[in-house]
Design a protein around this motif. Structure first.
Motif, PDB file in Angstrom:
ATOM      1  N   THR A 109      44.213  37.142  36.780  1.00 21.32           N
ATOM      2  CA  THR A 109      43.470  37.379  35.542  1.00 21.32           C
ATOM      3  C   THR A 109      42.121  36.669  35.517  1.00 21.32           C
ATOM      4  OG1 THR A 109      44.680  35.537  34.563  1.00 21.32           O
ATOM      5  CG2 THR A 109      45.558  37.753  34.197  1.00 21.32           C
ATOM      6  N   GLU A 110      41.859  35.793  36.471  1.00 19.24           N
ATOM      7  CA  GLU A 110      40.585  35.083  36.504  1.00 19.24           C
ATOM      8  C   GLU A 110      39.500  35.970  37.104  1.00 19.24           C
ATOM      9  OE1 GLU A 110      41.211  31.541  38.702  1.00 19.24           O
ATOM     10  OE2 GLU A 110      42.052  30.437  36.999  1.00 19.24           O
ATOM     11  N   PRO A 111      38.235  35.805  36.676  1.00 18.71           N
ATOM     12  CA  PRO A 111      37.140  36.583  37.287  1.00 18.71           C
ATOM     13  C   PRO A 111      36.977  36.211  38.757  1.00 18.71           C
ATOM     14  CG  PRO A 111      36.285  34.843  35.874  1.00 18.71           C
ATOM     15  CD  PRO A 111      37.757  34.897  35.625  1.00 18.71           C
ATOM     16  N   LYS A 112      36.654  37.227  39.552  1.00 22.38           N
ATOM     17  CA  LYS A 112      36.506  36.991  40.978  1.00 22.38           C
ATOM     18  C   LYS A 112      35.268  36.143  41.254  1.00 22.38           C
ATOM     19  CE  LYS A 112      38.775  41.247  42.473  1.00 22.38           C
ATOM     20  NZ  LYS A 112      38.647  42.490  43.271  1.00 22.38           N
ATOM     21  N   LYS A 113      35.351  35.355  42.297  1.00 25.24           N
ATOM     22  CA  LYS A 113      34.220  34.525  42.675  1.00 25.24           C
ATOM     23  C   LYS A 113      33.151  35.378  43.361  1.00 25.24           C
ATOM     24  CE  LYS A 113      36.901  30.298  43.236  1.00 25.24           C
ATOM     25  NZ  LYS A 113      37.281  29.193  44.152  1.00 25.24           N
ATOM     26  N   GLN A 114      31.901  35.071  43.064  1.00 27.15           N
ATOM     27  CA  GLN A 114      30.793  35.821  43.646  1.00 27.15           C
ATOM     28  C   GLN A 114      30.617  35.477  45.121  1.00 27.15           C
ATOM     29  OE1 GLN A 114      27.697  34.599  40.885  1.00 27.15           O
ATOM     30  NE2 GLN A 114      27.569  36.704  40.124  1.00 27.15           N
ATOM     31  N   THR A 115      30.299  36.524  45.887  1.00 20.03           N
ATOM     32  CA  THR A 115      29.990  36.294  47.295  1.00 20.03           C
ATOM     33  C   THR A 115      28.559  35.789  47.416  1.00 20.03           C
ATOM     34  OG1 THR A 115      29.215  38.557  47.612  1.00 20.03           O
ATOM     35  CG2 THR A 115      31.583  38.128  47.952  1.00 20.03           C
ATOM     36  N   GLU A 116      28.199  35.387  48.611  1.00 19.72           N
ATOM     37  CA  GLU A 116      26.849  34.858  48.835  1.00 19.72           C
ATOM     38  C   GLU A 116      25.789  35.942  48.636  1.00 19.72           C
ATOM     39  OE1 GLU A 116      24.469  32.402  52.321  1.00 19.72           O
ATOM     40  OE2 GLU A 116      26.658  32.519  52.315  1.00 19.72           O
ATOM     41  N   ASN A 117      26.104  37.184  49.008  1.00 17.01           N
ATOM     42  CA  ASN A 117      25.146  38.285  48.814  1.00 17.01           C
ATOM     43  C   ASN A 117      24.945  38.574  47.333  1.00 17.01           C
ATOM     44  OD1 ASN A 117      24.808  38.601  51.568  1.00 17.01           O
ATOM     45  ND2 ASN A 117      26.470  40.114  51.749  1.00 17.01           N
TER      46      ASN A 117
END
Length: 541
Positions: free
Chosen positions: A459-467
């Motif tokens: 349920t947590e927001p996904k972590k952003q990738t470097e791009n």
């Protein structure tokens, strides 16, 4: 319990150290069926082997080993032993305070056997020869108080010395063998407690040992010699050691020495040290008089006559116009005592060797019954520069003092406790415990909980990738550059831009080349910005 195999060497060592043959002989002469074995932590390694030996020798008896003690290792743990129905014997191994008689009319169906294991790590004859030579320097009468675990070795030695002059001025504290069943059997001193008469000039009792002799003159003064495995410095640092307790019970009326059998040193305690420790305890008397609410801390249910002293303390507290609560919490620690913030101080009902609780240990004042009666019954219990921790020594005097008191009448006539003040103190507490409001708390429906592992729930927001971080940074840069070209950036907008720029920057260490390229780009962008700003001003003009 899994069976273990003992070698003949191990078995013979255990049999010799724990007087196994004498214990078996004692058990065969008694009809005991359910037998508890109580050992201190230092001897628990031998508990399984002892259990197997007893089971093999007496298969018709039921044996079991007691685990963690309810109060102290020196006290008989009748609470744990009673968890098994029909327990009729407790065998207590090791150091003991001898505050519980082997037989009692309160427990007619249960007995206690004390076993003092052999100390096999020293040549006692050589050690005590050295002590005898050092005792020659003491001119007064000498009261010998050996640690209970070496009592037999010390008493046997001094009873057999040939120096008549030295032997006549030495008194070894005796133990009443009519009250306690002890293995190995102990010799009685020159004059036992039962043989003492009014003609004896010297009679003294401390921590269960009786010093009674007709040849000692009270005017000469006496010296107290405590024999143990510890040096005087380490015991002075430990306020709960038996030496500190003995020092408070003896007080400043006797010169005190300590003999360490390991280092063979005889150290004298300065009277200034004794007086300093006594004055710290004397301050407790003022604290008792100033208190309004006292807690009666029940630190034992095995010491003889513990209910009598509890009732006597209650009467004395009510007579003084104070309020009391009874607290039974087992082994003491600071969180337990701090649960009752409205209690000003505690009166501990415990064994003589563990009743002196220093303030710094729990950050709470804990006093003995003797200190309480010196505060509330100062005419009968005057300050004599000592603290008696064995309440059985003062119990007859207490009962004589309170024989005419009527508990019910005291409760009716006592108006000194201001209940309003107590309620006000409770209202001023920052924490009053859990507040349960059953009518105000809504009943929520069942909801689905978190799914996944703690590092990344579904349920947590996904972590952003470097791009993605880089794209967001470029978008922010584009928006702010447009704003800067057409409208210009003030100081506040510049701060917001810097914060967003930091937020969008990935958390990684940049190389020196990247840092140098960034510096060149910033210089180039700065030049372009100044050119654009001048062009905008010219267009406006």
């Amino acid at each position: 319990m899994e069976s273990t195999t003992l070698t003949s060497v191990d078995s013979s060592l255990l049999r010799d150290r724990y007087y196994f043959e004498q214990i078996v002989e004692y058990l065969k002469a008694k009809p005991f069926k359910n037998i508890a074995l109580q050992l201190p932590d230092s001897m628990l390694n031998d508990s399984v082997d002892l259990y197997m030996m007893f089971r093999e020798e007496l298969p018709e008896r039921y044996f079991y080993v007691l685990g963690d003690t309810s109060y102290g290792e020196c006290c008989v743990d009748d609470v744990n032993a009673s968890h098994l129905n029909n327990n009729d014997l407790i065998i207590h191994f090791g150091k003991c305070c001898l505050s519980t008689a082997s037989k009692s009319h309160i427990r007619p169906d249960k007995e206690i056997l004390y076993v003092l294991p052999k100390q096999q790590d020293l040549d006692f004859m050589l050690v005590l020869d050295d002590l005898k030579e050092q005792l020659q320097t003491i001119t007064t009468s000498i009261l010998i108080f050996p640690d209970i675990v070496i009592f037999k070795e010390v008493s046997d030695y001094f009873m057999s010395i040939e120096d008549i002059q030295l032997r006549d001025k030495i008194i070894i504290g005796t133990i009443d063998t009519n009250l306690f069943n002890i293995i190995p059997s102990l010799q009685i001193n020159k004059v036992s407690v039962e043989q003492s008469t009014e003609e004896n000039k010297f009679q003294y009792k401390v921590l269960g040992r009786s010093f009674d002799d007709a040849n000692i003159d009270l005017k000469q003064g006496q010296s107290f010699v405590y024999i143990s495995y510890h040096d005087i410095y380490s015991m002075e640092q430990d306020d709960t050691s038996l030496f500190s307790t003995l020092m408070m019970n003896v007080g400043s009326s006797h010169q005190i020495y300590n003999y360490n059998i390991l280092s063979k040193t005889l150290d004298q305690v300065q009277k200034g040290q004794v007086n300093k420790a006594l004055m710290q305890r004397y301050n407790n008397i003022d604290k008792i008089n100033e208190s309004q609410v006292l807690g009666i801390l029940i630190g034992t249910v095995a010491v003889d006559n513990y209910m009598d002293i509890i009732n006597s303390v209650k009467l004395s507290v009510m007579k003084a116009g104070k309020k009391y609560y009874e607290v039974l919490i087992g082994k003491l620690n600071e969180p337990k005592l701090k649960n009752f913030q409205f209690i000003d101080l505690y009166v501990i009902i415990g064994c003589p060797e563990t009743s002196l609780v220093p303030f710094k240990k729990f950050n709470m004042t804990v006093v003995t019954p003797h200190e309480l009666f010196m505060a509330f019954e100062e005419d009968a219990f005057q300050w004599e520069s000592k603290i008696i921790t064995d309440f059985n020594q003062i119990l007859p005097q207490i009962k004589q003092q309170q024989k005419d008191l009527d508990k019910i009448q005291i409760e009716l006539d006592n108006h000194k406790v201001d209940e309003t003040q107590l309620a006000l103190r409770f209202e001023q507490l920052s924490y009053k415990g859990l507040e349960i409001g059953t009518e105000k708390t809504p009943v929520l429906p069942i909801q689905k909980g978190l799914v996944g592992i703690a590092s990344s729930y579904q349920t947590e927001p996904k972590k952003q990738t470097e791009n993605e971080v880089e794209q967001e940074k470029q978008l922010v840069d584009m928006k702010f550059r447009k704003a800067k070209i057409y409208d210009g950036l003030n100081d506040e907008s510049q701060k917001v831009y810097d914060l967003l720029n930091m937020k969008c920057t990935p958390l990684r260490v940049k190389s020196e080349d990247e840092q140098q390229n960034k510096t060149e780009e910033e210089l180039k962008v700065g030049g372009n910005q100044r050119t654009n700003q001048s062009n905008v001003r010219e267009a406006k003009q």
